[in-house]
Write a protein that holds these residues in place. Sequence first.
Motif, PDB file in Angstrom:
ATOM      1  N   LYS A   1      -7.285  12.147   2.828  1.00 11.48           N
ATOM      2  CA  LYS A   1      -6.335  11.363   3.635  1.00 11.48           C
ATOM      3  C   LYS A   1      -4.913  11.660   3.159  1.00 11.48           C
ATOM      4  O   LYS A   1      -4.702  11.952   1.984  1.00 11.48           O
ATOM      5  CB  LYS A   1      -6.604   9.860   3.462  1.00 11.48           C
ATOM      6  CG  LYS A   1      -8.008   9.416   3.800  1.00 11.48           C
ATOM      7  CD  LYS A   1      -8.140   9.152   5.268  1.00 11.48           C
ATOM      8  CE  LYS A   1      -9.410   8.421   5.622  1.00 11.48           C
ATOM      9  NZ  LYS A   1     -10.621   8.940   5.028  1.00 11.48           N
TER      10      LYS A   1
ATOM     11  N   VAL B   1      -6.730  11.436  -1.755  1.00 12.69           N
ATOM     12  CA  VAL B   1      -8.147  11.095  -1.918  1.00 12.69           C
ATOM     13  C   VAL B   1      -8.803  11.048  -0.552  1.00 12.69           C
ATOM     14  O   VAL B   1      -8.185  10.655   0.432  1.00 12.69           O
ATOM     15  CB  VAL B   1      -8.344   9.735  -2.633  1.00 12.69           C
ATOM     16  CG1 VAL B   1      -8.234   9.863  -4.129  1.00 12.69           C
ATOM     17  CG2 VAL B   1      -7.393   8.695  -2.128  1.00 12.69           C
ATOM     18  N   TYR B   2     -10.066  11.433  -0.530  1.00 13.53           N
ATOM     19  CA  TYR B   2     -10.849  11.512   0.711  1.00 13.53           C
ATOM     20  C   TYR B   2     -10.160  12.393   1.760  1.00 13.53           C
ATOM     21  O   TYR B   2     -10.380  12.216   2.951  1.00 13.53           O
ATOM     22  CB  TYR B   2     -11.068  10.137   1.342  1.00 13.53           C
ATOM     23  CG  TYR B   2     -11.697   9.098   0.450  1.00 13.53           C
ATOM     24  CD1 TYR B   2     -12.967   9.303  -0.073  1.00 13.53           C
ATOM     25  CD2 TYR B   2     -11.030   7.929   0.151  1.00 13.53           C
ATOM     26  CE1 TYR B   2     -13.543   8.350  -0.885  1.00 13.53           C
ATOM     27  CE2 TYR B   2     -11.603   6.975  -0.654  1.00 13.53           C
ATOM     28  CZ  TYR B   2     -12.859   7.188  -1.181  1.00 13.53           C
ATOM     29  OH  TYR B   2     -13.428   6.238  -1.966  1.00 13.53           O
TER      30      TYR B   2
ATOM     31  N   ALA C   1       0.842  -1.202   0.000  1.00 14.28           N
ATOM     32  CA  ALA C   1       0.000   0.000   0.000  1.00 14.28           C
ATOM     33  C   ALA C   1       0.881   1.259   0.000  1.00 14.28           C
ATOM     34  O   ALA C   1       0.607   2.218  -0.731  1.00 14.28           O
ATOM     35  CB  ALA C   1      -0.918  -0.013   1.215  1.00 14.28           C
TER      36      ALA C   1
ATOM     37  N   PHE D   1       2.206   7.041  -6.753  1.00 17.43           N
ATOM     38  CA  PHE D   1       1.214   7.918  -7.384  1.00 17.43           C
ATOM     39  C   PHE D   1       0.606   8.770  -6.273  1.00 17.43           C
ATOM     40  O   PHE D   1      -0.378   8.407  -5.668  1.00 17.43           O
ATOM     41  CB  PHE D   1       0.134   7.088  -8.093  1.00 17.43           C
ATOM     42  CG  PHE D   1      -0.653   7.888  -9.084  1.00 17.43           C
ATOM     43  CD1 PHE D   1      -0.193   8.041 -10.381  1.00 17.43           C
ATOM     44  CD2 PHE D   1      -1.836   8.518  -8.721  1.00 17.43           C
ATOM     45  CE1 PHE D   1      -0.918   8.806 -11.291  1.00 17.43           C
ATOM     46  CE2 PHE D   1      -2.555   9.281  -9.633  1.00 17.43           C
ATOM     47  CZ  PHE D   1      -2.085   9.417 -10.929  1.00 17.43           C
TER      48      PHE D   1
ATOM     49  N   ALA E   1       2.415   1.647  -3.430  1.00 17.14           N
ATOM     50  CA  ALA E   1       1.397   2.069  -4.404  1.00 17.14           C
ATOM     51  C   ALA E   1       1.079   3.551  -4.254  1.00 17.14           C
ATOM     52  O   ALA E   1       0.991   4.287  -5.232  1.00 17.14           O
ATOM     53  CB  ALA E   1       0.142   1.228  -4.225  1.00 17.14           C
ATOM     54  N   HIS E   2       0.929   4.000  -3.019  1.00 21.83           N
ATOM     55  CA  HIS E   2       0.529   5.397  -2.803  1.00 21.83           C
ATOM     56  C   HIS E   2       1.688   6.370  -3.022  1.00 21.83           C
ATOM     57  O   HIS E   2       1.468   7.494  -3.454  1.00 21.83           O
ATOM     58  CB  HIS E   2      -0.076   5.547  -1.399  1.00 21.83           C
ATOM     59  CG  HIS E   2      -1.495   5.063  -1.345  1.00 21.83           C
ATOM     60  ND1 HIS E   2      -2.543   5.835  -0.903  1.00 21.83           N
ATOM     61  CD2 HIS E   2      -2.042   3.888  -1.719  1.00 21.83           C
ATOM     62  CE1 HIS E   2      -3.673   5.152  -1.007  1.00 21.83           C
ATOM     63  NE2 HIS E   2      -3.389   3.960  -1.492  1.00 21.83           N
TER      64      HIS E   2
ATOM     65  N   PRO F   1      -6.517   4.126   7.947  1.00 22.27           N
ATOM     66  CA  PRO F   1      -7.281   3.140   7.169  1.00 22.27           C
ATOM     67  C   PRO F   1      -6.497   1.867   6.872  1.00 22.27           C
ATOM     68  O   PRO F   1      -7.096   0.822   6.631  1.00 22.27           O
ATOM     69  CB  PRO F   1      -7.624   3.877   5.869  1.00 22.27           C
ATOM     70  CG  PRO F   1      -6.866   5.124   5.867  1.00 22.27           C
ATOM     71  CD  PRO F   1      -6.372   5.400   7.236  1.00 22.27           C
ATOM     72  N   TRP F   2      -5.185   1.953   6.935  1.00 24.05           N
ATOM     73  CA  TRP F   2      -4.394   0.760   6.626  1.00 24.05           C
ATOM     74  C   TRP F   2      -4.338  -0.237   7.777  1.00 24.05           C
ATOM     75  O   TRP F   2      -3.806  -1.338   7.619  1.00 24.05           O
ATOM     76  CB  TRP F   2      -2.984   1.154   6.177  1.00 24.05           C
ATOM     77  CG  TRP F   2      -3.011   1.797   4.823  1.00 24.05           C
ATOM     78  CD1 TRP F   2      -4.073   1.843   3.953  1.00 24.05           C
ATOM     79  CD2 TRP F   2      -1.956   2.500   4.182  1.00 24.05           C
ATOM     80  NE1 TRP F   2      -3.741   2.530   2.819  1.00 24.05           N
ATOM     81  CE2 TRP F   2      -2.443   2.944   2.925  1.00 24.05           C
ATOM     82  CE3 TRP F   2      -0.650   2.817   4.531  1.00 24.05           C
ATOM     83  CZ2 TRP F   2      -1.663   3.676   2.033  1.00 24.05           C
ATOM     84  CZ3 TRP F   2       0.132   3.532   3.639  1.00 24.05           C
ATOM     85  CH2 TRP F   2      -0.375   3.957   2.405  1.00 24.05           C
TER      86      TRP F   2
END
Lengths: 170, 450
Positions: free
Chosen positions: A87, A84-85, A73, A80, A76-77, A94-95
């Motif tokens: 966050k 979003v949201y 995660a 890019f 990935a974040h 959330p993780w």
Amino acid sequence: MQNDGALLATFLHVDTFLACLKKLKDEKHRIIEAFSPVRLPEMQEILTPKPSLTRMFTLAGGIIGATGIVSLAIYAHVSFRLIVYGKPVIAWVPWVLVAFEGMVLFASLFAFVAWVFKAGLPQASIDPGYSAALSGHTFGILVSSADTDTRQLEEFLRKNGAAEVSHVAT
Amino acid sequence: MAEREPELDIKFENVNNQVLGTLWKPPFIFWLVIGLLFLAFFYGLVAWGYLVATGMGSTRLRPPSVMWGIFLSNFIFFIGLAHSGTLISAILYLFRAKFRTSINRMAEAMTMICIALAGTYPLIHLGRSWLIYWILPYPNQRQIWPDFVSPLIFDVLAVSTYFTVSLIFFYTGLVPDLAVVRDRTRGPFRKVYGYFAMGWTGSARQWHHYGTSYLLLAGLATALVISVHTVVSWDFALPIQPGWHSTIFPPYFVAGAIHSGVAMVLTLLIPMRRLFRIENIVTTRTLELLAETTILMAGILGYSYLTEHFMAWYSKNVFEEQIFKFRVLGYYGWIYWMVVLCAVIAPMSFFVRKVRTSPVPLFIISIIINIGMWWERFVIVIQSLSQNYLPFQWGFYWPGWIELAWTLATFCFLFAVFMLFAKYLPSIPISEVKKESGMPMEKGGPYRAE
């Protein structure tokens, strides 16, 4: 008389099976295997008193799963950087859920693989001495007769409640 | 006080024969029913094919009003049904509740089938179902990854994990029983059962590692079962949609899931128990305990409904108040009251001992509960969406033939596969029933394992 084989004693009663197993262990006979159609904690206390290593494999799986998926995660974040949201890019809260799912998934997979391989499965040929009766309602002890007098051992087993004793080539 | 029935009434030496007797040669009507059920399933596949060919416009989904129709309410319903399997298998195992012994395999089988069916609904809802792999965690050509903070990705992770863990748990429990079947089968089936039994012999070494892992898997599955429906509830609770945006959703969804799942277990179990003549294994006491669980879940659900309405009133949020007024008095109001009647009031009849110990009323009420719980999901998804913040988003949704066809198909598939499961696999866990049946002792009396 000595040989390289083993004797399989079958029992119809669980108490005699467990008592005989304990006596054989106390008298330092080499118990090759014991068979039961159900899981008996007492049988495990006698033969396999150490806790199963599957616990450690499960723990390892859980740690690998949680850290692995959170690492994915993060990668990935970071590759890019899109908010979003509202966050942050590295969104720890959330993780927690992502880590939890990864932990449970890999811990379960490791638990399964660990028990299968630690139990010696899958095996192409079935354990020597095993018969269909042992998945019915009889209990069995496979004891080595290599270092002892077979006749004496057979007598010992019968005296201790064995319904049947048969010779098995190991 | 009347004496209670035992949870199991079978002798150790009879377990194999009786349980393996359920793998019987079925009459022609069995295959006829399965054929009809699969026919209905193929009708659903045709409907899905039509949807793929014509696009989502051929459904009755009409954004910006109701963009999630019964595809999503069915998704929640089937995930909910799946929950009871893990509840009965894992949670009751950890609590050492012995009544689970005779029913956990059937509940686990139901879980497996229901998760697979639940997964089809978001797949259809994608429209372009063949692009499902886009939600998997891998980058596309522009190096864009799925968003790991989205509840929809949480859903993918949670449901796929739940399916995998349930499958592992189901299969692990099945291995000793497959060995029993292998030892008593001839011909090609012996090879098939033997292959999946992996050479199990019930040796001390095998039981040792098996027992530890089974306990660990039960613990992991217990945590997972609570998390999965919590995650599903976040699909609704995280957006700011009136009627959805509520902190009560996770426990409310979990309770609803267990409620519908236990009811479905009763629906499947009661005819099966009669058909296979296993009333001595799945005793009336077992059914009674399931009915008592249902009373508890109905109570929690009723309390959740009241809390939702109270919070809407107490918050003084005009949108929340409006949506809950609409829920009880609007054009979907009759559905809401039917839900209250079927899912909350009907199970209260189980307070009467005669009702909860008689299979026929139990069976009928379990179906009523399931009807109520299906409509409950309709209310949550569709009624809430049909009156959003702005009047231009208001609308009316009623499922079209495509939605209904796939709904019918999934229910038929559930019953057909469950019947095949009962035909080919031991639907009662043999080794666990043996353990609870009281093994014979030489000095007399049954042995009770720790």
